[in-house]
Enzyme design. Sequence first.
Site, PDB file in Angstrom:
ATOM      1  N   ASP A 233       0.820  -1.207   0.000  1.00 24.72           N
ATOM      2  CA  ASP A 233       0.000   0.000   0.000  1.00 24.72           C
ATOM      3  C   ASP A 233       0.855   1.258   0.000  1.00 24.72           C
ATOM      4  OD1 ASP A 233      -3.206  -0.486   0.763  1.00 24.72           O
ATOM      5  OD2 ASP A 233      -1.881  -2.179   1.116  1.00 24.72           O
ATOM      6  N   LYS A 244      -0.727  -5.606   4.051  1.00 25.96           N
ATOM      7  CA  LYS A 244      -1.703  -6.192   4.962  1.00 25.96           C
ATOM      8  C   LYS A 244      -1.025  -6.841   6.162  1.00 25.96           C
ATOM      9  CE  LYS A 244      -5.274  -6.044   4.702  1.00 25.96           C
ATOM     10  NZ  LYS A 244      -6.161  -5.051   5.361  1.00 25.96           N
TER      11      LYS A 244
END
Length: 342
Positions: A233, A244
């Site tokens: 991300d 994650k």
Amino acid sequence: MTELGERSLDWAGDRIRMVDQTRLPDAYVVLEIDDVAGLVDAIGRLAVRGAPAIGVAGGFGVVLAAQEHGAGTEQFAAAVEAIRTARPTAVNLTRMVDRVAACAAEGPEALLAEALAVRDEEVAASLAMGRRGAALVEELVSEADAVTALTICNTGGLATVERGTALAVIRTIHERGRLALAIATETRPLLQGARLTAWELERMGAPYRVIVDAAGPALLSRGMADVVLVGADRIAANGDTANKIGTFALAVAARYASIPFVVVAPESTVDMDTPSGDAIQIEDRGADEVVNVRGTQITPEGSGALNPAFDVTPAELITAIVTDRRVIRLDRGETPATDTGG
């Protein structure tokens, strides 16, 4: 609602159409979002998720803000800010919202053109990452007749617009006839691996197995995968990556087992303004997602929980970062600042 075909979200006339990822795999539901409040809600509750996908959605959201309030007004600026801050960890959201909003003075047609350009670039990036990543995997595990790849969360077309990041690599390997098995961690607390990655692997006809999160490091320690492929991300300037929660444990286990650990993300996820993982804001999504599983309470009433949505994997645990433009070999001392020659 009719299916969106290969795309998980797109622009349709005057609104965004997107697959509601919270309803999969039980139901395929396409949302039609024509206002900023609806988009902010969809991002917050993970109806749309994945760094590239929320970046594209955010770009389209700027167009919605202009439709609602008129480009350049105070209300437009407030709506844009609500979109760009809907989730904090992924750099793509703020970056793409700012990029599209910068065209506001040129009028609504320029806003839409820029938002569509963001979408098209992400589609092209997924194709490039799949090819580049598959070539790297073939190099790293050249002795394997067929590749067993372990992955976490969901990094397919649902997380981008088409094909994906890490799952695009797995898909490309499968299309080349070299995939022995994809192993998907269930990815608690919201089960993006068990619900979404398994759904995408099933649709592409790839061989796969789902495992509980805690099994991942154990399987790696036993040499039961050839490579770990994950998304990101945000990628810091030094090569640290946020992904994650659970990714860090897989990286540690991969290092222990001498298994390549490869991060796959578009160049738009590289944030040279973030010096290291220490500067990445980690979103905590609250106790409810942990103490409940799909609406069923699994803890004693009143139980508290910690719920960090992401963790940071240090650069020294990463073999390589694959983007749509280059391969960064961190195991050879390269960083995102290194000119790798494309």
